[in-house]
Design an enzyme around this catalytic site. Structure first.
Site, PDB file in Angstrom:
ATOM      1  N   ASP A  20       0.852  -1.197   0.000  1.00 13.36           N
ATOM      2  CA  ASP A  20       0.000   0.000   0.000  1.00 13.36           C
ATOM      3  C   ASP A  20       0.885   1.245   0.000  1.00 13.36           C
ATOM      4  OD1 ASP A  20       0.978  -0.463   2.572  1.00 13.36           O
ATOM      5  OD2 ASP A  20      -0.803   0.323   3.574  1.00 13.36           O
TER       6      ASP A  20
ATOM      7  N   ASP B 146       7.200   1.388   1.771  1.00 14.48           N
ATOM      8  CA  ASP B 146       6.899   0.436   0.686  1.00 14.48           C
ATOM      9  C   ASP B 146       7.798   0.709  -0.513  1.00 14.48           C
ATOM     10  OD1 ASP B 146       3.739  -0.640   1.367  1.00 14.48           O
ATOM     11  OD2 ASP B 146       4.330   1.293   2.193  1.00 14.48           O
TER      12      ASP B 146
ATOM     13  N   HIS C  15      10.176   0.099   8.341  1.00 18.87           N
ATOM     14  CA  HIS C  15       9.408  -1.109   8.629  1.00 18.87           C
ATOM     15  C   HIS C  15       9.406  -2.098   7.458  1.00 18.87           C
ATOM     16  CE1 HIS C  15       7.900   1.029  12.148  1.00 18.87           C
ATOM     17  NE2 HIS C  15       7.512   2.022  11.359  1.00 18.87           N
ATOM     18  N   ASP C  16       8.864  -1.665   6.325  1.00 21.78           N
ATOM     19  CA  ASP C  16       8.595  -2.602   5.232  1.00 21.78           C
ATOM     20  C   ASP C  16       9.838  -3.235   4.608  1.00 21.78           C
ATOM     21  OD1 ASP C  16       5.912  -2.152   5.638  1.00 21.78           O
ATOM     22  OD2 ASP C  16       5.691  -0.737   3.986  1.00 21.78           O
TER      23      ASP C  16
END
Length: 326
Positions: free
Chosen positions: A13, A18, A244-245
């Protein structure tokens, strides 16, 4: 490091981190990126799909993008524009160009099913947004749990959350979907906040991306927006912002960057303050008498320095690639 590339689908997303994950995957020979599928999460599906298409176009990636689910199975919430900006991929300066590229003519759920069916045991799913698409995959085809090589995801936590005291955003955004995936029988590897908060993109890392490609640098500007937003929420004294991703991709490239423990895990869907919590059973047990279903490989520790080097290399690659396209 692996000698045979991991064949992966990124379900996402986008989202600043991302984008960093996609660039890391596209830049590294250990990864063969088969498809990108989109889901609502950080922003509306229209925005996340447009962002994925802009990423593919700007960095000249030879990978199809498939549009996925418009909304979670049951949960409804306002998209968190205060963190990723209204577009879901805002910048402090230069933006990625707009694109006329269109998504593939399959729904993301069907694209995942078809790729796994055609390549049993070979496809790793990297899920770095809410799990709505995957829940629908397993609802339609529960047998695919045995055909997917593994499902590596960013979500959850062994401790505190970020959107609530108990829940991390990706799981909270569609806890019913996450519960279905946790119970599907697919091999799961989880990168929750307890691990991702150890993996920072630091000020010196963004400086390195700028120094490698002086002048207009959309990659550095986009990541700077993300980091500055984090500092506004968490405090300007922080040494960097959690990436994070990219953890899910970094693990596939170099598993030695993380300590993984196989543990029992469940997702709470009760309509209480604990909605969206990943309940990971950390209690020590005598192995001779431990009958628990240890259904999740959970990242516990991360090599922060090794991770930062790897992600920075991916961002530098992306900054150079976009400059050659413009």
């Amino acid at each position: 490091m692996t000698s045979t590339p991991h064949r992966i689908i990124i379900d996402c997303d986008p989202g600043h981190d991302d984008m960093a994950a996609i660039l890391l995957a596209a830049s590294h020979p250990a990864i063969q990126l088969e498809a990108i599928t989109t889901v609502c999460g950080n922003a509306s599906l229209d925005n996340t799909t447009n962002n994925a298409l802009r990423i593919v176009d700007a960095f000249a990636l030879d990978v199809p993008v498939y549009r996925g689910t418009v909304q979670p199975l049951l949960h409804r919430y306002d998209f968190p524009a205060e963190f990723h900006g209204p577009s879901g991929l805002d910048s402090s300066g230069a933006d990625l160009p707009q694109t006329s590229r269109k998504p593939g003519n399959k729904h993301a759920v069907q694209a995942i099913i078809d790729l796994v069916d055609a390549n049993p045991g070979q496809i790793t799913l990297v899920v770095i947004g809410p799990m709505t698409n995957l829940a629908l995959v397993f609802a339609l085809r529960p047998d695919l749990a045995g055909k997917i090589k593994q499902l590596v995801f960013m979500g959850g936590s062994t401790g505190e959350g970020n959107v609530t005291p108990a829940a991390e955003f990706n799981i909270w955004a569609d806890a019913e979907a996450a519960r279905m995936v946790f119970r599907s029988g697919v091999k799961l590897v989880m990168f929750g906040l307890n691990a991702t908060h150890q993996t920072l993109l630091r000020r010196q890392d963004i400086a390195a991306v700028r120094a490698a490609h002086p002048g207009t640098n959309a990659v550095a500007d986009i990541m700077d927006f993300y980091c500055q937003t984090y500092y506004r929420f968490a405090g300007a004294d922080k040494p960097g912002a959690p990436m994070h991703d990219p953890c899910a991709i970094a693990y596939l490239i170099d598993p030695s960057l993380f300590t993984i423990e196989q543990l029992p895990g469940e997702v709470i869907v009760a309509d209480t303050e604990t909605y969206g919590q990943t309940l990971i059973d950390l209690r020590p047990q005598d192995p001779a008498h431990d009958t628990r279903n240890k259904n999740v490989g959970v990242a516990i520790k991360a090599d922060a320095e090794g991770f930062a080097r790897l992600v920075t290399q991916g961002l530098i690659w992306g900054a150079g690639r976009i400059s050659t396209q413009s």
